[in-house]
Scaffold this motif. Structure first.
Motif, PDB file in Angstrom:
ATOM      1  N   ILE A  38       0.855  -1.174   0.000  1.00 10.90           N
ATOM      2  CA  ILE A  38       0.000   0.000   0.000  1.00 10.90           C
ATOM      3  C   ILE A  38       0.897   1.231   0.000  1.00 10.90           C
ATOM      4  CG2 ILE A  38      -1.700   1.362   1.294  1.00 10.90           C
ATOM      5  CD1 ILE A  38      -2.514  -1.298   2.676  1.00 10.90           C
ATOM      6  N   TYR A  39       0.529   2.187  -0.815  1.00  9.76           N
ATOM      7  CA  TYR A  39       1.174   3.497  -0.769  1.00  9.76           C
ATOM      8  C   TYR A  39       0.066   4.540  -0.816  1.00  9.76           C
ATOM      9  CZ  TYR A  39       3.536   7.735  -1.891  1.00  9.76           C
ATOM     10  OH  TYR A  39       3.970   9.023  -1.843  1.00  9.76           O
ATOM     11  N   GLN A  40       0.212   5.550  -0.001  1.00  5.16           N
ATOM     12  CA  GLN A  40      -0.761   6.637  -0.029  1.00  5.16           C
ATOM     13  C   GLN A  40      -0.070   7.932   0.375  1.00  5.16           C
ATOM     14  OE1 GLN A  40      -2.185   8.561   2.611  1.00  5.16           O
ATOM     15  NE2 GLN A  40      -0.730   7.681   4.047  1.00  5.16           N
ATOM     16  N   ASN A  41      -0.469   8.995  -0.268  1.00  6.68           N
ATOM     17  CA  ASN A  41      -0.122  10.340   0.179  1.00  6.68           C
ATOM     18  C   ASN A  41      -1.316  11.236  -0.138  1.00  6.68           C
ATOM     19  OD1 ASN A  41       0.074  11.086  -2.544  1.00  6.68           O
ATOM     20  ND2 ASN A  41       2.298  11.255  -2.535  1.00  6.68           N
ATOM     21  N   ASP A  42      -1.129  12.533  -0.069  1.00 10.13           N
ATOM     22  CA  ASP A  42      -2.262  13.442  -0.255  1.00 10.13           C
ATOM     23  C   ASP A  42      -2.846  13.432  -1.659  1.00 10.13           C
ATOM     24  OD1 ASP A  42      -2.082  14.214   2.378  1.00 10.13           O
ATOM     25  OD2 ASP A  42      -0.817  15.952   1.952  1.00 10.13           O
ATOM     26  N   VAL A  43      -2.071  12.976  -2.641  1.00 10.38           N
ATOM     27  CA  VAL A  43      -2.541  13.061  -4.026  1.00 10.38           C
ATOM     28  C   VAL A  43      -2.752  11.715  -4.718  1.00 10.38           C
ATOM     29  CG1 VAL A  43      -1.638  15.378  -4.432  1.00 10.38           C
ATOM     30  CG2 VAL A  43      -0.194  13.398  -4.885  1.00 10.38           C
ATOM     31  N   GLN A  44      -2.243  10.630  -4.135  1.00  9.64           N
ATOM     32  CA  GLN A  44      -2.433   9.347  -4.810  1.00  9.64           C
ATOM     33  C   GLN A  44      -2.456   8.173  -3.827  1.00  9.64           C
ATOM     34  OE1 GLN A  44       0.714   8.345  -7.561  1.00  9.64           O
ATOM     35  NE2 GLN A  44       2.229   9.421  -6.357  1.00  9.64           N
ATOM     36  N   LYS A  45      -3.065   7.093  -4.336  1.00  8.14           N
ATOM     37  CA  LYS A  45      -3.112   5.829  -3.589  1.00  8.14           C
ATOM     38  C   LYS A  45      -2.713   4.718  -4.544  1.00  8.14           C
ATOM     39  CE  LYS A  45      -7.101   7.381  -1.167  1.00  8.14           C
ATOM     40  NZ  LYS A  45      -8.463   7.498  -1.562  1.00  8.14           N
ATOM     41  N   PHE A  46      -2.020   3.738  -4.007  1.00  3.42           N
ATOM     42  CA  PHE A  46      -1.624   2.579  -4.801  1.00  3.42           C
ATOM     43  C   PHE A  46      -1.760   1.360  -3.899  1.00  3.42           C
ATOM     44  CE2 PHE A  46       1.466  -0.570  -6.218  1.00  3.42           C
ATOM     45  CZ  PHE A  46       1.254  -0.601  -7.585  1.00  3.42           C
ATOM     46  N   PHE A  47      -2.312   0.305  -4.470  1.00  7.48           N
ATOM     47  CA  PHE A  47      -2.543  -0.918  -3.713  1.00  7.48           C
ATOM     48  C   PHE A  47      -2.363  -2.093  -4.665  1.00  7.48           C
ATOM     49  CE2 PHE A  47      -6.136  -3.973  -3.110  1.00  7.48           C
ATOM     50  CZ  PHE A  47      -5.632  -4.640  -2.011  1.00  7.48           C
ATOM     51  N   ASN A  48      -1.626  -3.092  -4.215  1.00 11.55           N
ATOM     52  CA  ASN A  48      -1.487  -4.315  -4.997  1.00 11.55           C
ATOM     53  C   ASN A  48      -1.064  -5.422  -4.052  1.00 11.55           C
ATOM     54  OD1 ASN A  48      -1.390  -6.070  -7.191  1.00 11.55           O
ATOM     55  ND2 ASN A  48      -0.363  -4.574  -8.484  1.00 11.55           N
ATOM     56  N   SER A  49      -1.182  -6.633  -4.507  1.00 15.51           N
ATOM     57  CA  SER A  49      -0.773  -7.749  -3.663  1.00 15.51           C
ATOM     58  C   SER A  49      -0.370  -8.935  -4.518  1.00 15.51           C
ATOM     59  CB  SER A  49      -1.898  -8.135  -2.696  1.00 15.51           C
ATOM     60  OG  SER A  49      -3.050  -8.468  -3.383  1.00 15.51           O
ATOM     61  N   PHE A  50       0.285  -9.861  -3.851  1.00 17.20           N
ATOM     62  CA  PHE A  50       0.678 -11.109  -4.492  1.00 17.20           C
ATOM     63  C   PHE A  50       0.685 -12.184  -3.422  1.00 17.20           C
ATOM     64  CE2 PHE A  50       4.435  -8.704  -3.358  1.00 17.20           C
ATOM     65  CZ  PHE A  50       5.324  -9.616  -2.826  1.00 17.20           C
ATOM     66  N   PHE A  51       0.865 -13.405  -3.850  1.00 14.91           N
ATOM     67  CA  PHE A  51       0.695 -14.547  -2.958  1.00 14.91           C
ATOM     68  C   PHE A  51       1.876 -15.505  -3.084  1.00 14.91           C
ATOM     69  CE2 PHE A  51      -3.271 -12.855  -4.444  1.00 14.91           C
ATOM     70  CZ  PHE A  51      -4.013 -12.705  -3.282  1.00 14.91           C
ATOM     71  N   GLU A  52       2.075 -16.251  -2.026  1.00 13.46           N
ATOM     72  CA  GLU A  52       3.099 -17.295  -2.030  1.00 13.46           C
ATOM     73  C   GLU A  52       2.408 -18.638  -1.812  1.00 13.46           C
ATOM     74  OE1 GLU A  52       6.495 -18.955   0.994  1.00 13.46           O
ATOM     75  OE2 GLU A  52       6.275 -16.775   0.855  1.00 13.46           O
ATOM     76  N   LYS A  53       2.793 -19.595  -2.634  1.00 12.15           N
ATOM     77  CA  LYS A  53       2.327 -20.973  -2.456  1.00 12.15           C
ATOM     78  C   LYS A  53       3.454 -21.895  -2.879  1.00 12.15           C
ATOM     79  CE  LYS A  53      -1.240 -24.311  -3.692  1.00 12.15           C
ATOM     80  NZ  LYS A  53      -1.534 -24.764  -2.361  1.00 12.15           N
ATOM     81  N   ASP A  54       3.788 -22.826  -2.002  1.00 14.89           N
ATOM     82  CA  ASP A  54       4.837 -23.811  -2.278  1.00 14.89           C
ATOM     83  C   ASP A  54       6.127 -23.144  -2.757  1.00 14.89           C
ATOM     84  OD1 ASP A  54       3.018 -25.844  -1.614  1.00 14.89           O
ATOM     85  OD2 ASP A  54       2.297 -25.969  -3.688  1.00 14.89           O
ATOM     86  N   LYS A  55       6.505 -22.068  -2.055  1.00 17.49           N
ATOM     87  CA  LYS A  55       7.764 -21.347  -2.326  1.00 17.49           C
ATOM     88  C   LYS A  55       7.798 -20.701  -3.713  1.00 17.49           C
ATOM     89  CE  LYS A  55      10.102 -22.542   1.467  1.00 17.49           C
ATOM     90  NZ  LYS A  55      10.477 -21.583   2.451  1.00 17.49           N
ATOM     91  N   LYS A  56       6.623 -20.415  -4.274  1.00 14.08           N
ATOM     92  CA  LYS A  56       6.523 -19.702  -5.547  1.00 14.08           C
ATOM     93  C   LYS A  56       5.637 -18.480  -5.353  1.00 14.08           C
ATOM     94  CE  LYS A  56       7.027 -23.772  -8.467  1.00 14.08           C
ATOM     95  NZ  LYS A  56       6.345 -24.698  -9.344  1.00 14.08           N
ATOM     96  N   ILE A  57       5.922 -17.433  -6.111  1.00  5.23           N
ATOM     97  CA  ILE A  57       5.146 -16.197  -6.060  1.00  5.23           C
ATOM     98  C   ILE A  57       4.113 -16.188  -7.191  1.00  5.23           C
ATOM     99  CG2 ILE A  57       5.278 -13.678  -6.370  1.00  5.23           C
ATOM    100  CD1 ILE A  57       6.382 -14.609  -3.674  1.00  5.23           C
ATOM    101  N   TYR A  58       2.901 -15.787  -6.838  1.00  6.91           N
ATOM    102  CA  TYR A  58       1.811 -15.662  -7.805  1.00  6.91           C
ATOM    103  C   TYR A  58       1.226 -14.261  -7.711  1.00  6.91           C
ATOM    104  CZ  TYR A  58       2.158 -20.705  -8.036  1.00  6.91           C
ATOM    105  OH  TYR A  58       2.632 -21.984  -8.192  1.00  6.91           O
TER     106      TYR A  58
END
Length: 143
Positions: A38-58
């Protein structure tokens, strides 16, 4: 700062973790960990995510369709607003950058906050910063 800020702040972050868990549950996908940026300041917001399963990133687009992702982002933006509201209500300083990790199996929650506005320096954009964190986490799995 008023008493109760820490609990309200943690509850607000728990909402965004719950949103990620809900996305997994609806799609009947299992993961070991959830990583939320998450990133936020007075003029913008950003949100993203990812996952780990069996030592791999998705990443989101590895597992979910565009409609699910758009709805997830819409709800996530509301959760960011809620975090900001909690900080404002309790006169607490709100971080600009959040790196949240939730271990689904152990229910352990880890967080890293940055109170400096990293966008002010103009060196990188938010997407690059997010991709750097994904890469860093991926490299950590291979050690």
């Amino acid at each position: 700062m008023l008493k109760g800020f820490e609990d309200a702040f943690m509850d607000a972050q728990a909402r965004i973790v719950s949103l990620s868990l809900e996305l997994l549950n609806i799609s009947e996908i299992e993961a070991d960990k959830i990583y939320i940026y998450i990133y936020q300041n007075d003029v913008q917001k950003f949100f993203n995510s990812f996952f780990e399963k069996d030592k791999k990133i998705y990443r989101l687009n590895d597992w979910f369709d565009d409609e699910q992702i758009n709805e997830y982002f819409d709800c996530g933006e509301e959760d960011i607003d809620n975090i900001i509201d909690v900080c404002d209500t309790f006169d607490g300083k709100c971080p600009h950058e959040f790196k949240l990790i939730y271990n689904i199996k152990t229910k352990a929650f880890d967080s890293n906050y940055n109170y400096d506005d990293i966008i002010d320096d103009g060196d990188k954009n938010l997407v690059d910063i997010y991709h750097d964190w994904v890469r860093e986490c991926k490299e950590g799995l291979n050690k």
